[in-house]
Design a protein around this motif. Structure first.
Motif, PDB file in Angstrom:
ATOM      1  N   SER A  26      -3.945   1.879   4.251  1.00  0.00           N
ATOM      2  CA  SER A  26      -4.153   0.650   4.278  1.00  0.00           C
ATOM      3  C   SER A  26      -2.724   0.027   4.222  1.00  0.00           C
ATOM      4  N   GLN A  27      -2.698  -0.962   5.587  1.00  0.00           N
ATOM      5  CA  GLN A  27      -1.270  -1.489   5.715  1.00  0.00           C
ATOM      6  C   GLN A  27      -1.019  -2.723   4.620  1.00  0.00           C
ATOM      7  N   SER A  67      -4.409   5.579  -0.488  1.00  0.00           N
ATOM      8  CA  SER A  67      -4.772   4.238  -0.673  1.00  0.00           C
ATOM      9  C   SER A  67      -3.894   3.494  -1.822  1.00  0.00           C
ATOM     10  N   PRO A  68      -4.029   2.167  -1.745  1.00  0.00           N
ATOM     11  CA  PRO A  68      -3.419   1.210  -2.698  1.00  0.00           C
ATOM     12  C   PRO A  68      -3.329   1.643  -3.972  1.00  0.00           C
ATOM     13  N   ALA A  69      -4.445   2.033  -4.601  1.00  0.00           N
ATOM     14  CA  ALA A  69      -4.741   2.295  -6.152  1.00  0.00           C
ATOM     15  C   ALA A  69      -3.902   3.547  -6.391  1.00  0.00           C
ATOM     16  N   LEU A  98      13.066   1.039  -3.259  1.00  0.00           N
ATOM     17  CA  LEU A  98      11.857   1.241  -3.016  1.00  0.00           C
ATOM     18  C   LEU A  98      11.481   0.853  -1.733  1.00  0.00           C
ATOM     19  N   GLY A  99      10.449   2.071  -1.089  1.00  0.00           N
ATOM     20  CA  GLY A  99      10.234   1.659   0.204  1.00  0.00           C
ATOM     21  C   GLY A  99       8.730   1.548   0.273  1.00  0.00           C
ATOM     22  N   LEU A 100       8.376   0.083   0.328  1.00  0.00           N
ATOM     23  CA  LEU A 100       7.039  -0.378   0.384  1.00  0.00           C
ATOM     24  C   LEU A 100       7.063  -1.540   0.897  1.00  0.00           C
ATOM     25  N   GLU A 111       5.895   8.773   3.065  1.00  0.00           N
ATOM     26  CA  GLU A 111       5.470   7.793   3.931  1.00  0.00           C
ATOM     27  C   GLU A 111       4.572   8.410   5.055  1.00  0.00           C
ATOM     28  N   SER A 112       3.981   7.599   5.721  1.00  0.00           N
ATOM     29  CA  SER A 112       2.845   7.646   6.777  1.00  0.00           C
ATOM     30  C   SER A 112       1.768   8.960   6.409  1.00  0.00           C
TER      31      SER A 112
END
Length: 382
Positions: free
Chosen positions: A308-309, A281-283, A332-334, A276-277
């Protein structure tokens, strides 16, 4: 022989316009009527009629006709200057009644008389008990105001009473409204100590496959070089004891996250991953989630608060499809924006949890059977 004659009468509805019968104009020729009109009369008639036809150009539908010749192409700046000049030069229309200071022009507004509504007094008998009645009868005005504020009765005040309570009119300082709504001072807590984990020492422990190192926590450690990350990821491929890897807020980039994904595909002991933090990137998050399918040993994966939030619909659907293929992931932490992805992932995680419970129950029953068989064998031998 008798013959009868039947007469049929048809009555038509009379059409009228402004009280005149329109049936007498049915046989008239419109072209002949228009030919009798002069050009001035035709212009007047054209201004009165607006053809509701979108195929006609605006110049033919508009009743305004300009007699001036065009002076050239449109110049917006000069047009605005001309309009402003004409507005300044055009004199104002004279007022019907000139303004005189102190004189009211027109009808003066008189407010209606206040109609006092009769108050209906209604007595409600409430039995509070001797203890409460004694307490209320001996309470002071300040104590009653404090009690009303605590119970939420201050919303029943009128505007004058409300502002008087805010200003504490007639009340000692610290009592009344001010005493109830006064904010308490925040309690100060000591800051969390910095992470004292030594990266070099833990890297060596992972290389040596130290059995005492089960939880590796590099959270909030700044200025970790890329070389140390690469050394850690290379050592994780041979680790057989480390179960929890926490790399939150360490400045991890996409390049390092891709190396971590390759490492996760070759490690069979890790159970919890926390990245985390960081600046992933999302990909690359999709690549990390995909790497969990190689060994299917990760039970918890956290990767919120990245560069990217918002992941986007396409990325969230890809993650959802990968999670639904994973039979071991439990948490799952998303941060997912779309309800479809959240509901599908939550349903799949719940199925995995239920499956684990059933497996544990099956193992418990199996061991119980083994114990029973051992007891029976011992009794038989005796």
């Amino acid at each position: 022989m008798t013959s009868s004659t039947t007469t049929t009468t048809t009555t038509a509805t009379t059409r009228k316009l402004y009280g005149k019968d329109l049936s007498e104009y049915d046989d008239m020729d419109m072209d002949q009527l228009l030919a009798q009109l002069s050009p001035e009369e035709i212009d007047i008639l054209a201004k009165e009629v607006d053809p509701d036809d979108n195929l006609l150009p605006p110049s033919q539908r508009c009743s305004y006709t300009c007699e001036k010749d065009p002076t050239g192409p449109l110049n917006r700046k000069k047009l605005i200057e001309h309009i402003n000049k004409q507005a300044l030069e055009t004199p104002d229309k004279p007022e019907l009644k000139p303004y005189v200071p102190g004189v009211v022009r027109g009808k003066k507004w008189v407010p209606p008389e206040n109609i006092q509504q009769k108050e209906i007094e209604e007595q409600i008998a409430i039995d509070l008990g001797d203890e409460y009645e004694t307490a209320l009868s001996t309470a002071t005005q300040e104590e009653i105001i404090d009690l009303a504020a605590i119970l939420g009765f201050h919303s029943m005040m009128n505007q004058d009473q409300y502002h008087a309570s805010l200003l504490n009119k007639g009340q000692p300082i610290g009592l009344g409204w001010d005493g109830i709504t006064k904010a308490s001072q925040p309690k100060l807590f000591p800051a969390d100590p910095p992470n004292a984990t030594d990266p070099d020492r833990t890297i060596q422990q992972v290389k040596d496959d130290d059995s005492s190192l089960i939880d590796l926590n590099w959270n909030n450690i700044k200025n970790i070089s890329d070389e140390k990350f690469e050394q850690l990821f290379n050592a994780l491929t041979m680790s057989t004891h480390l179960e929890t890897l926490s790399l939150a807020n360490t400045g991890m980039t996409d390049r390092l996250a891709l190396k971590l994904a390759d490492t996760l595909e070759r490690n069979n002991t890790l159970r919890v991953i926390n990245v985390e933090s960081n600046f992933i990137s999302p990909a690359v998050i999709v690549r990390l989630v995909k790497s969990l399918l190689a060994t299917k040993s990760i039970e918890e994966f956290r990767a919120t608060n990245q560069r990217s939030q918002v992941l986007g619909n396409k990325i969230e659907m890809e993650i959802t499809g990968l999670i639904e293929q994973n039979p071991t992931i439990l948490r799952l932490g998303l941060h997912l924006e779309y309800n479809d992805a959240r509901h599908r992932i939550a349903a799949h995680l719940q199925r995995n949890l239920d499956r684990n419970v059933l497996i544990l129950d099956a193992y418990a029953a199996f061991f119980c059977l083994l114990n029973l068989n051992d007891l029976r064998n011992n009794e038989t031998l005796r």
